[in-house]
Write a protein that holds these residues in place. Structure first.
Motif, mmCIF file in Angstrom:
data_model
loop_
_atom_site.group_PDB
_atom_site.id
_atom_site.type_symbol
_atom_site.label_atom_id
_atom_site.label_comp_id
_atom_site.label_asym_id
_atom_site.label_seq_id
_atom_site.Cartn_x
_atom_site.Cartn_y
_atom_site.Cartn_z
ATOM 1 N N LEU A 238 -4.762 3.456 -5.536
ATOM 2 C CA LEU A 238 -6.076 2.877 -6.072
ATOM 3 C C LEU A 238 -7.123 3.787 -6.669
ATOM 4 O O LEU A 238 -8.113 3.252 -7.362
ATOM 5 C CB LEU A 238 -6.539 1.884 -5.023
ATOM 6 C CG LEU A 238 -5.814 1.025 -4.514
ATOM 7 C CD1 LEU A 238 -6.638 0.133 -3.409
ATOM 8 C CD2 LEU A 238 -5.529 -0.010 -5.496
ATOM 9 N N VAL A 241 -11.957 4.941 -6.239
ATOM 10 C CA VAL A 241 -12.716 3.595 -6.147
ATOM 11 C C VAL A 241 -12.214 2.744 -4.761
ATOM 12 O O VAL A 241 -12.766 1.905 -4.319
ATOM 13 C CB VAL A 241 -12.572 2.747 -7.211
ATOM 14 C CG1 VAL A 241 -11.470 1.979 -7.404
ATOM 15 C CG2 VAL A 241 -13.918 1.796 -7.410
ATOM 16 N N ALA A 242 -11.011 3.066 -4.317
ATOM 17 C CA ALA A 242 -10.526 2.574 -2.826
ATOM 18 C C ALA A 242 -11.644 2.765 -1.946
ATOM 19 O O ALA A 242 -11.656 1.991 -0.766
ATOM 20 C CB ALA A 242 -9.435 3.072 -2.587
ATOM 21 N N GLY A 271 -11.774 -1.377 -4.862
ATOM 22 C CA GLY A 271 -10.642 -0.861 -5.444
ATOM 23 C C GLY A 271 -9.954 -2.092 -5.548
ATOM 24 O O GLY A 271 -8.694 -2.022 -6.571
ATOM 25 N N HIS A 275 -8.106 -3.332 -8.935
ATOM 26 C CA HIS A 275 -6.732 -3.240 -9.170
ATOM 27 C C HIS A 275 -5.892 -4.541 -9.450
ATOM 28 O O HIS A 275 -5.111 -4.877 -10.275
ATOM 29 C CB HIS A 275 -5.862 -2.844 -7.682
ATOM 30 C CG HIS A 275 -4.594 -2.449 -8.023
ATOM 31 N ND1 HIS A 275 -3.984 -1.253 -8.476
ATOM 32 C CD2 HIS A 275 -3.289 -3.267 -7.509
ATOM 33 C CE1 HIS A 275 -2.803 -1.214 -8.268
ATOM 34 N NE2 HIS A 275 -2.318 -2.705 -7.910
ATOM 35 N N HIS A 279 -7.181 -3.364 -13.581
ATOM 36 C CA HIS A 279 -6.334 -2.426 -13.800
ATOM 37 C C HIS A 279 -5.462 -2.177 -14.935
ATOM 38 O O HIS A 279 -4.672 -3.078 -15.094
ATOM 39 C CB HIS A 279 -5.687 -1.757 -12.320
ATOM 40 C CG HIS A 279 -4.961 -0.733 -12.639
ATOM 41 N ND1 HIS A 279 -3.255 -0.673 -12.793
ATOM 42 C CD2 HIS A 279 -5.120 0.434 -12.332
ATOM 43 C CE1 HIS A 279 -2.808 0.387 -12.768
ATOM 44 N NE2 HIS A 279 -4.154 1.179 -12.506
ATOM 45 N N GLN A 294 -8.256 6.026 -12.916
ATOM 46 C CA GLN A 294 -8.080 4.372 -12.908
ATOM 47 C C GLN A 294 -8.521 3.788 -14.259
ATOM 48 O O GLN A 294 -9.877 4.089 -14.687
ATOM 49 C CB GLN A 294 -8.713 3.889 -11.962
ATOM 50 C CG GLN A 294 -8.232 4.148 -10.696
ATOM 51 C CD GLN A 294 -6.857 3.670 -10.260
ATOM 52 O OE1 GLN A 294 -6.698 2.392 -10.301
ATOM 53 N NE2 GLN A 294 -6.259 4.801 -9.930
ATOM 54 N N TYR A 311 -14.733 6.324 -8.019
ATOM 55 C CA TYR A 311 -15.574 5.761 -6.890
ATOM 56 C C TYR A 311 -17.114 6.039 -7.153
ATOM 57 O O TYR A 311 -18.201 5.109 -7.061
ATOM 58 C CB TYR A 311 -15.411 6.290 -5.358
ATOM 59 C CG TYR A 311 -16.473 5.919 -4.495
ATOM 60 C CD1 TYR A 311 -16.938 4.686 -4.025
ATOM 61 C CD2 TYR A 311 -17.147 6.994 -3.876
ATOM 62 C CE1 TYR A 311 -17.764 4.371 -3.444
ATOM 63 C CE2 TYR A 311 -18.295 6.758 -3.147
ATOM 64 C CZ TYR A 311 -18.552 5.348 -2.519
ATOM 65 O OH TYR A 311 -19.574 5.245 -1.609
#
Lengths: 616, 297
Positions: A238, A241-242, A271, A275, A279, A294, A311
């Motif tokens: 991810l 940003v996860a 995230g 996704h 994404h 990403q 992130y």
């Protein structure tokens, strides 16, 4: 010489002259490369007390011994200058083929001094330097600039450039390079703009042989294999940003200008959500096997945009400004990249302005019709453009939150969320007490990266909600580890793939350069580099009061989430700062004793007036 | 002080177990002798462990781990105060955490919390209803002369010497954040106590919610999974129950042999406590968060 060119290229834009200066083995071994070598060169070449936007402030690009080795994540460079945002050391890293091409031109570092009379494109081709007119590039965005330079000089050129924000001396302007990678923090783009330098094009053919290529290749293959192990799973899937959903759950996601640490719309900009709905693919930095980047795209009816999402960009252009629309977040990040601005400082300065708007300190009229309030995505994107062009309210925003708050007054300095002038990243210090210390003492201002102090807070090693003296040592160790990493230069995301970073890197350093190196030697280099950065700040007028956090952090407990009710008192912060100075062997006032400089091999570099006599 | 030893742990095992009628240190509880249970909890937060016994022969009989030292009570018949003195004197560290061997529900987070308050004090004791709990407290060596003076005067009530030293008290509210039912202080003196302790343990076999983040959430297609797990069974049992409930997690966050998490994932308990090798004691209604062990970005 292996691993290094042993030379610095000094370019003076005022006189349009160039000089190749030798870099001796002693300096290279002491400061390694990247942020360490850059800090050394900055200390030597930046006259004390100069205005960061004056011709005297050198802009330094530093490669490292690993650049050109093809080891995974090694194609990185550091950019250093006195920061127009903080007035202290400015350093920023970026990853791209600019690093390899810089070294292939025959230097280890490029120092740019002076100021050109008109917009200039600096072309460095295998050591030949040309000062080209760049009037036609003025006002172009970063991607337009890069394309135009490549059309002119050929597609093999690697380009570092500024966008309109750098040209307009926006104090948090970035240097965009090689397809939109950004050296973002501390405003190097403004320094480049102040020199009337729109772009640098690099091309070189010099080979970079290693001392022992056979063994290095074996290690490189093993490292590449390890780079795809569990230590990078998050980054490979991810991406950074996860963090959004996890940070929200733990009460460490700065929201609405740090008024809260949870965001009710976090699940929309997480995230996991990106996704599922946005994404496109993962992308890689130059010579990187991890591929954390990403690439995302918008999916609403508005103008289609595709760009990168990290992130830090997401937090600053989402929760921090109260925006829970992923499409607005993607567009805003894209605007920052194209105009050439650091996403964190841009978002945080606008978050400050939105709070001023809500409190009636900046009226709609003051803002040229913009309704500055949290959650207003149109106001965010408009304000980004105004800041980059320094138009209307943008003139205020372009100087960053600290200077803007001084101008607006009305108590707004209390919610200008910066340290030393650099806006805070997306880690809530009240509920991450090690990070709080790391942010307060970092030489480049509110930086999460130079110490990675959050790491202890996200482990069972400490109670993240309670301050303690042990944070002093933890933060110091994290900073020294970081300085070693940023000087070699390895990617931060690779750090857990090593069993022992110091041991393994020392061997790699020996294989690349042929010079003996030990784990202890690298660790000491990290400490030396951090002390040198601190000495630079002391020379620029740093004092104990600069190592602090914004009033909001020290006065308001967190109102929501897993850390509800938790605050950070001045006494607790002071206790940790004192413990940090003690761990560093500095004085109670945070100065470096002469004996410490001697011990670190800095006595011949740092003037004694920066030093103090007695340690804690 | 011993190299690398910052805190010692002292387990008092000098009591006569008169009311239970048999050696309570040896009493089986949760599959192990009570004293082993206390020791394993304490050893999670200290660098060495010492057991204080009445006589050397008993020290040899007790089922102790190899690394645990035995100290023979220097003040036999002087009750817990003599035991505290003996353990503290034997400690290699400047500070010793003192507990009794018959406390089945010691909490590592609470013990850590007590130790975190040491700075600037001579002792740290949690207080319930305004009364300190001296056999679940931390003492520095600065207490030794004051304890000795009381022992010589045969003044054996432990908290009397608290008047002579600087004691920090962990307030009830802070205790309850970590141990709402004060189970940490529960000790086994009678058959009834033992029954009650076993009932508490049975009650704690129940349901736990696991909140999923990152690829774990994407792989399972849901945010939360409820699992029934034996709450005192350690993380291995939780992971195994989680793998049964969500087989998609195997290979993503859970090891193929289902005995633990992959290195890339970590558990956090209730959004507060990060869970390392030592399993936390779960309670019904607890929420375990499963997310990436990498915090960067």
């Amino acid at each position: 010489m292996y691993g290094y060119n042993g030379k610095v290229l000094v370019v003076d834009l005022t006189t349009r002259t160039t000089a190749w200066q030798p870099l001796d083995e002693d300096a290279l071994r002491r400061f390694i490369g990247g942020t360490g070598l850059g800090a050394y060169l900055l200390y030597m070449h930046c006259p004390p007390g100069v205005d960061a936007l004056s011709p005297e402030n050198p802009l330094i690009f530093a490669a490292s011994p690993l650049v050109g080795s093809r080891l995974t994540t090694s194609s990185k460079f550091a950019v250093l200058a006195k920061s127009p945002l903080t007035g202290f050391i400015g350093d920023s890293l970026s990853s791209s083929f600019v690093a390899t091409e810089l070294k292939k031109t025959g230097c280890d570092a490029l120092i740019i001094k002076g100021r050109s009379d008109s917009p200039t494109l600096l072309a460095i081709d295998d050591g030949e330097v040309e000062f080209l007119d760049a009037a036609d590039l003025a006002g172009l965005t970063t991607s337009q600039t890069e394309r135009a330079v490549k059309r002119r000089l050929g597609h093999r050129s690697k380009v570092a450039c500024i966008g309109p924000a750098g040209e307009n001396l926006v104090r948090f302007a970035s240097i965009s390079n090689d397809g939109g990678r950004q050296a973002g923090r501390t405003g190097p783009g403004a320094v480049m703009g102040s020199k009337n330098l729109k772009a640098i094009a690099l091309r070189g053919t010099k080979a970079m042989p290693a001392f022992e290529p056979g063994r290095l290749n074996e290690i490189g293959l093993d490292l590449a294999r390890r780079s795809l192990g569990p230590a990078t799973e998050k980054y490979r899937t991810l991406g950074t940003v996860a963090n959004v959903s996890v940070f929200d759950r733990l009460g460490v996601l700065p929201t609405r200008n740090f008024r809260e640490s949870t965001f009710e719309l976090a699940d929309r900009v997480s995230g996991e959500a990106l996704h599922a709905g946005h994404h496109v693919k993962n992308a890689h930095c130059a010579n990187c096997t991890i591929g954390c980047e990403q690439i995302v795209q918008t999916n609403d009816d508005g103008p289609a945009e595709r760009g990168r999402m990290e992130y830090e960009s997401g937090f600053a252009l989402g929760p921090l400004v109260g925006i829970g629309d992923p499409n607005a977040m993607i567009r805003s990040a894209r605007i920052c990249d194209e105009l050439g601005m650091d996403t964190i400082s841009a978002g945080a300065t606008i978050a400050w302005a939105m709070e001023c708007g809500e409190r009636g300190l900046i009226s709609r009229e003051d803002a040229g019709g913009l309704d500055l309030r949290f959650g207003n995505a149109d106001a965010l994107t408009e304000a980004l453009g105004l800041a980059a062009r320094r138009e209307g309210i943008g003139g205020l925003l372009a100087d960053g939150s600290r200077m803007a708050a001084r101008q607006v007054g009305g108590g707004s300095a209390d919610w200008a969320m910066h340290v030393k002038g650099l806006e805070m990243p997306g880690y809530e210090p009240r509920s991450l007490k090690t990070m709080a210390l790391g942010l307060a003492v970092s030489t480049r201002g509110a930086c999460h990266n130079r110490s990675s102090a959050y790491e202890a807070d996200f482990s069972a090693a400490v109670d993240r909600l309670e301050a303690s003296r042990e944070r002093g040592r933890i933060t110091m160790d994290g900073e020294d580890f970081g300085a070693t990493l940023d000087s070699l230069i390895w990617c931060k995301f690779l750090r857990k793939a090593f069993d022992d970073l110091y041991e393994e890197s020392a061997e790699i350093y020996e294989l690349v350069t042929g010079w003996p190196m030990t784990a202890g030697g690298l660790r000491l280099a990290g400490e030396r580099i951090n002390n040198l950065k601190k000495a630079f700040n002391i020379r620029e007028g740093w004092d104990r009061a600069d190592d602090t956090l914004p009033a909001r952090v020290l006065e308001e407990p967190l109102p929501t989430g897993a850390a509800k009710g938790v605050g950070l008192t001045r006494d607790d912060l002071d206790m940790m700062v004192e413990a940090y100075y003690e761990a560093r062997g500095w004085t109670r006032d945070g100065l470096i004793p002469a004996g410490k400089l001697e011990e670190l091999g800095l006595a011949d570099v740092v003037e004694p007036q920066s030093a103090a006599d007695d340690a804690v | 002080m011993g190299a690398g030893i910052e805190t010692s742990g002292v387990v008092l095992a000098g009591g006569m177990s008169r009311r239970l009628g048999r050696d309570k240190a040896m009493e089986p509880f949760g599959g192990e002798p009570l004293i082993r249970r206390s020791l394993s909890r304490v050893s999670q937060v200290v660098d060495e462990t010492i057991v204080v016994v009445n006589d050397a022969a008993r020290g040899r009989e007790l089922p102790l781990p190899d690394e645990t030292r035995v100290a023979v009570d220097r003040w036999p018949g002087a009750g817990s105060l003599g035991g505290i003195f003996t353990g503290l004197e034997a400690a290699r560290a400047e500070w010793a955490l003192v507990v009794a061997c018959d406390m089945p529900f010691l909490s590592a987070p609470l013990l850590r919390r007590i130790l975190s308050m040491r700075e600037g004090h001579d002792a740290v004791a949690p207080a319930l209803d305004g009364r300190p709990e001296p056999t679940h407290a931390a003492y520095s060596k600065a207490c030794l002369p004051h304890i000795e003076r009381r022992l010589r005067a045969n003044d054996l009530k432990i908290t009397r010497f608290f008047d002579d030293v600087d004691v920090a008290y962990l307030p009830q509210s802070a205790i309850e954040e970590l141990d709402a039912d004060h189970l940490s202080f529960f000790n086994v003196n009678t058959e009834q106590d033992l029954d009650r302790a076993k009932r508490v343990m049975d009650r704690e076999r129940g349901s736990v919610a696991v909140e999923l983040f990152g690829m774990a959430r994407i792989a399972c297609g849901r945010d939360v999974v409820e699992i029934a797990a034996p709450l005192d069974g350690g993380l291995g049992r939780v992971v195994s129950a989680l793998a049964d409930a969500c087989p998609e997690l195997v290979g993503v966050a859970i090891r193929d042999d289902r005995t633990g998490l992959l290195d890339s994932y970590t558990f956090n308990l209730n959004g507060n406590e990060f869970v390392s090798g030592d399993a936390p004691r779960l309670r019904p209604g607890d929420r375990l968060l499963l997310f990436s062990s990498m915090a960067g970005g």
